[in-house]
Structures are given as structure tokens and as C-alpha cells.
Scaffold this motif. Structure first.
Motif, PDB file in Angstrom:
ATOM      1  N   ARG A   1       3.216   9.061  -9.938  1.00  0.00           N
ATOM      2  CA  ARG A   1       3.556  10.483  -9.753  1.00  0.00           C
ATOM      3  C   ARG A   1       5.056  10.643  -9.962  1.00  0.00           C
ATOM      4  O   ARG A   1       5.848   9.953  -9.337  1.00  0.00           O
ATOM      5  N   LEU A   2       5.409  11.560 -10.834  1.00  0.00           N
ATOM      6  CA  LEU A   2       6.805  11.894 -11.098  1.00  0.00           C
ATOM      7  C   LEU A   2       6.933  13.404 -11.024  1.00  0.00           C
ATOM      8  O   LEU A   2       6.540  14.123 -11.943  1.00  0.00           O
ATOM      9  N   GLU A   3       7.429  13.883  -9.890  1.00  0.00           N
ATOM     10  CA  GLU A   3       7.614  15.313  -9.662  1.00  0.00           C
ATOM     11  C   GLU A   3       9.057  15.539  -9.227  1.00  0.00           C
ATOM     12  O   GLU A   3       9.758  14.592  -8.858  1.00  0.00           O
ATOM     13  N   ASP A   4       9.485  16.792  -9.226  1.00  0.00           N
ATOM     14  CA  ASP A   4      10.861  17.116  -8.845  1.00  0.00           C
ATOM     15  C   ASP A   4      11.202  16.651  -7.432  1.00  0.00           C
ATOM     16  O   ASP A   4      12.354  16.322  -7.158  1.00  0.00           O
ATOM     17  N   GLN A   5      10.201  16.626  -6.548  1.00  0.00           N
ATOM     18  CA  GLN A   5      10.471  16.272  -5.153  1.00  0.00           C
ATOM     19  C   GLN A   5       9.536  15.176  -4.629  1.00  0.00           C
ATOM     20  O   GLN A   5       9.399  15.006  -3.417  1.00  0.00           O
ATOM     21  N   ARG A   6       8.918  14.427  -5.540  1.00  0.00           N
ATOM     22  CA  ARG A   6       8.031  13.353  -5.083  1.00  0.00           C
ATOM     23  C   ARG A   6       7.858  12.294  -6.170  1.00  0.00           C
ATOM     24  O   ARG A   6       7.665  12.621  -7.341  1.00  0.00           O
ATOM     25  N   LEU A   7       7.922  11.042  -5.753  1.00  0.00           N
ATOM     26  CA  LEU A   7       7.657   9.896  -6.618  1.00  0.00           C
ATOM     27  C   LEU A   7       6.634   9.008  -5.933  1.00  0.00           C
ATOM     28  O   LEU A   7       6.721   8.795  -4.723  1.00  0.00           O
ATOM     29  N   THR A   8       5.690   8.481  -6.700  1.00  0.00           N
ATOM     30  CA  THR A   8       4.740   7.520  -6.161  1.00  0.00           C
ATOM     31  C   THR A   8       4.622   6.357  -7.131  1.00  0.00           C
ATOM     32  O   THR A   8       4.352   6.554  -8.317  1.00  0.00           O
ATOM     33  N   PHE A   9       4.859   5.165  -6.606  1.00  0.00           N
ATOM     34  CA  PHE A   9       4.720   3.925  -7.370  1.00  0.00           C
ATOM     35  C   PHE A   9       3.555   3.137  -6.797  1.00  0.00           C
ATOM     36  O   PHE A   9       3.423   3.010  -5.582  1.00  0.00           O
ATOM     37  N   VAL A  10       2.721   2.596  -7.677  1.00  0.00           N
ATOM     38  CA  VAL A  10       1.596   1.764  -7.249  1.00  0.00           C
ATOM     39  C   VAL A  10       1.734   0.416  -7.940  1.00  0.00           C
ATOM     40  O   VAL A  10       1.786   0.339  -9.171  1.00  0.00           O
ATOM     41  N   GLY A  11       1.813  -0.630  -7.128  1.00  0.00           N
ATOM     42  CA  GLY A  11       1.920  -1.986  -7.642  1.00  0.00           C
ATOM     43  C   GLY A  11       0.668  -2.773  -7.306  1.00  0.00           C
ATOM     44  O   GLY A  11       0.137  -2.651  -6.200  1.00  0.00           O
ATOM     45  N   ARG A  12       0.199  -3.561  -8.264  1.00  0.00           N
ATOM     46  CA  ARG A  12      -1.048  -4.308  -8.052  1.00  0.00           C
ATOM     47  C   ARG A  12      -0.916  -5.745  -8.539  1.00  0.00           C
ATOM     48  O   ARG A  12      -0.267  -6.025  -9.526  1.00  0.00           O
ATOM     49  N   ASN A  13      -1.609  -6.606  -7.812  1.00  0.00           N
ATOM     50  CA  ASN A  13      -1.916  -7.953  -8.276  1.00  0.00           C
ATOM     51  C   ASN A  13      -3.240  -8.328  -7.619  1.00  0.00           C
ATOM     52  O   ASN A  13      -3.868  -7.498  -6.958  1.00  0.00           O
ATOM     53  N   ARG A  14      -3.676  -9.550  -7.754  1.00  0.00           N
ATOM     54  CA  ARG A  14      -5.009  -9.889  -7.224  1.00  0.00           C
ATOM     55  C   ARG A  14      -5.043  -9.968  -5.702  1.00  0.00           C
ATOM     56  O   ARG A  14      -6.096  -9.878  -5.099  1.00  0.00           O
ATOM     57  N   THR A  15      -3.873 -10.088  -5.053  1.00  0.00           N
ATOM     58  CA  THR A  15      -3.809 -10.221  -3.604  1.00  0.00           C
ATOM     59  C   THR A  15      -3.624  -8.896  -2.885  1.00  0.00           C
ATOM     60  O   THR A  15      -4.082  -8.731  -1.760  1.00  0.00           O
ATOM     61  N   ALA A  16      -2.937  -7.918  -3.530  1.00  0.00           N
ATOM     62  CA  ALA A  16      -2.598  -6.685  -2.813  1.00  0.00           C
ATOM     63  C   ALA A  16      -2.368  -5.516  -3.762  1.00  0.00           C
ATOM     64  O   ALA A  16      -2.073  -5.699  -4.941  1.00  0.00           O
ATOM     65  N   THR A  17      -2.478  -4.322  -3.183  1.00  0.00           N
ATOM     66  CA  THR A  17      -2.051  -3.086  -3.835  1.00  0.00           C
ATOM     67  C   THR A  17      -1.001  -2.475  -2.924  1.00  0.00           C
ATOM     68  O   THR A  17      -1.244  -2.265  -1.731  1.00  0.00           O
TER      69      THR A  17
END
Length: 153
Positions: free
Chosen positions: A71-87
Motif C-alpha cells: 500500500r502506497l498512499e499519501d498517509q499510509r504505507l504497508t510493507f509485507v515481507g515473506r519467507n517460508r518461516t514467517a510473514t
């Protein structure tokens, strides 16, 4: 699943803070667990859907995450990182407050497979990491834009 939330007051203009934090390669500066972070595609730019390859350490273990700007908004960012052990999800919500930027930082880690069993035991480590991220993030923003003095709560 383990979640933490921290609120920071950053004495820099909101659009500048959002633009700086939207480039996840800067995580090396504000996340004490990040060893390296580079764009997954050279020259890809900072756009919704952009990805980075992040190498981190947590509880003495080194792991690689593929992180996406979901998510890339003027007042909000969301990053999601993944691998086999965790999100891992980093959600950053920005507001203007008395000429400063109020940032609410929420981090959520969902463990997969056998690692899920460790979630209750890792809560304290994640809380400690949340404190360190909040402190380092304020310092990194101040350093990037010049000293202005950020604070956490």
C-alpha cells in the motif's frame, strides 16, 4: 501471531517523511534487525508493488525476506515481507499534528509451520524490537532531513 504498535512524533513535513519511509531500502537505517535491503529489481523505483530483498537477524538467526510495498498512499504505507518461516507486515499510518508528523507504526509477525509454536515465547523479543525500531526510525528521519527531534510514545 505477534503484534506491536508504537507512535512517534517526527518534526518534519508529512510528505517528506512518507517519501523517505516508502523506500524500503532505508530500513537498514531504521530497523536494527535489518542487515541489508536492496531492490529486487534494479531501477524499479518506489511504487505500489515494488519489492525489496531484505536480510535480517532476529533472535540470533539470519533470514531473508522478500518485502513488497502493498500500500502506497499519501498517509499510509504497508510493507509485507515473506519467507517460508514467517510473514511480516509493517503498517505505517501518518497524520499531521501541529506542524509535525505523527506516525503510528504497527508491526505484525505471523509465524508459519513449527515456528508458530514459538510465537508466545517471542512476544517479548518483538516488543523489544518495536522499541528499538521506534527509536532508530526517529533518529534515521532526523539524520536524513537534518536534526529536528523526533519522540516516541
Amino acid at each position: 501471531m505477534v503484534e506491536v504498535e508504537r507512535t512517534l512524533t517526527l518534526h518534519h513535513p508529512l510528505p517528506d517523511v512518507v517519501a523517505y519511509l516508502a523506500d524500503f531500502s532505508h530500513a537498514e537505517e531504521w530497523d536494527p534487525g535489518t542487515v541489508s535491503c536492496r531492490p529486487a529489481i534494479a531501477g524499479g523505483g518506489v511504487t505500489e508493488g515494488a519489492e525489496w530483498v531484505s536480510v535480517s537477524t532476529f533472535c540470533g538467526r539470519r533470514s531473508e525476506l522478500r518485502c513488497r510495498l502493498a500500500r502506497l498512499e499519501d498517509q499510509r504505507l504497508t510493507f509485507v515481507g515473506r519467507n517460508r518461516t514467517a510473514t511480516s507486515t509493517d503498517d505505517l499510518i501518518f497524520r499531521r499534528k501541529n506542524g509535525a508528523t505523527l506516525l503510528t507504526y504497527r508491526a505484525r509477525i505471523e509465524f508459519h509451520g513449527l515456528a508458530r509454536l514459538a510465537s508466545p515465547f517471542l512476544r517479548g523479543e518483538v516488543e523489544h524490537l518495536g522499541d528499538e525500531v521506534a527509536d532508530r526510525m526517529a533518529q534515521a528521519v532526523d539524520s536524513h532531513f537534518g536534526i529536528g527531534g523526533g519522540s516516541t510514545s
